[in-house]
Design an enzyme around this catalytic site. Sequence first.
Site, PDB file in Angstrom:
ATOM      1  N   ARG A  65      -1.293   7.879   7.304  1.00  0.00           N
ATOM      2  CA  ARG A  65      -1.165   7.459   8.699  1.00  0.00           C
ATOM      3  C   ARG A  65      -1.525   8.606   9.647  1.00  0.00           C
ATOM      4  NH1 ARG A  65       4.824   5.196   8.811  1.00  0.00           N
ATOM      5  NH2 ARG A  65       4.259   4.645  10.958  1.00  0.00           N
ATOM      6  N   THR A  84       5.280   0.068   4.361  1.00  0.00           N
ATOM      7  CA  THR A  84       4.123   0.181   3.456  1.00  0.00           C
ATOM      8  C   THR A  84       4.457  -0.572   2.179  1.00  0.00           C
ATOM      9  OG1 THR A  84       3.449   2.327   4.357  1.00  0.00           O
ATOM     10  CG2 THR A  84       2.676   1.774   2.152  1.00  0.00           C
ATOM     11  N   LEU A 109       7.586   5.375  -0.445  1.00  0.00           N
ATOM     12  CA  LEU A 109       6.688   4.685   0.463  1.00  0.00           C
ATOM     13  C   LEU A 109       7.455   4.423   1.747  1.00  0.00           C
ATOM     14  CD1 LEU A 109       5.038   1.980  -1.860  1.00  0.00           C
ATOM     15  CD2 LEU A 109       4.035   4.150  -1.110  1.00  0.00           C
ATOM     16  N   ASP A 110       6.768   4.437   2.880  1.00  0.00           N
ATOM     17  CA  ASP A 110       7.414   4.117   4.142  1.00  0.00           C
ATOM     18  C   ASP A 110       7.966   2.703   4.094  1.00  0.00           C
ATOM     19  OD1 ASP A 110       6.606   6.595   5.085  1.00  0.00           O
ATOM     20  OD2 ASP A 110       4.767   5.808   5.972  1.00  0.00           O
ATOM     21  N   LYS A 111       8.940   2.426   4.931  1.00  0.00           N
ATOM     22  CA  LYS A 111       9.603   1.123   4.964  1.00  0.00           C
ATOM     23  C   LYS A 111       8.601  -0.030   4.990  1.00  0.00           C
ATOM     24  CE  LYS A 111      12.529  -1.723   7.970  1.00  0.00           C
ATOM     25  NZ  LYS A 111      13.307  -1.773   9.231  1.00  0.00           N
TER      26      LYS A 111
END
Length: 319
Positions: free
Chosen positions: A236, A141, A137-139
């Site tokens: 995104r 998210t 997961l992105d930082k």
Amino acid sequence: MSQTLEAQQRVPDAMAGLRLDQAAAELFADHSRERLKAWIKSGELTVDGNPARPKDKVYGGEQLQLAAEVEDDTRFEPQEIPLAVVHEDDEVLVIDKPAGLVVHPAAGNPDGTLLNALLHHCPSLAGVPRAGIVHRLDKDTTGLMVVAKTLAAQTALVEQLQARTVSREYDAVCVGAMTAGGTLEAPIGRHPKDRKRQAVTASGKPAVTHYRVVERFRAHTHVRCRLETGRTHQIRVHLAHLRYPLVGDPVYGGRLKLPPGAAEPLKEILREFPRQALHARRLAFVHPGSGERVTFRSPLPDDMLMLIDYLREDHATMR
């Protein structure tokens, strides 16, 4: 210490013409290309049971067989970082990742990551590539991630990801009043001019996102997205491509848009929202140990709940 890793993959016809090391990097995505090249050279990764060279071409239909000794990875330090553990057993660990936690060390984030936290929580993960991490997961998210605690579990989960049988569902709040849901099938790759961004591009890898409207507001929408593929920044990028970028997205969000006539508290939360409004709410997969399909859920975090409350109040007031 070391563990024996055994796995096999069939080369799909679509990979015909690739170098063996390129195909292996796609099919055994939880290992680095350099490590795979070393295993090819040592004969631990074979083609139809025969040794080969990294530069040899594949034609589709070959069976790649991997039987390698994996040494414990001591490059990264265990660090005592709190983890919200949703489920843990001998094979898997499911966590609820907070905003601000980077998943894997990289340039600019050498430590203080989820990987460092996992090594402290479960030291035996030093013997599993990437400390058992199979997806990211992105930082900023939030939400659910599954971590494999054994090599066998990691192999099984990676195979499920490749077969698109892992179900991942996300809540998002986007800018714009979306009229209806749908499916976007658009390839994603590196942005042609900005290498730090992703973009919908003809040269990218296939990417499929299903999305539906949960609640529509005056100028925003609460959307639920389900991933078939797991490209970097996929939701995104796809929603921005549809011109419904995520609230708070610093990379793909574009210029701040405030609903006309909105009350000051709503304007303030939209101006100050600290991250992309994206949360991994549901995760389902076949358990590597029991063979049963398991499902985990995570409630919306407080910041997204507050954002939705303000948007709902604005919608009711201005109708």
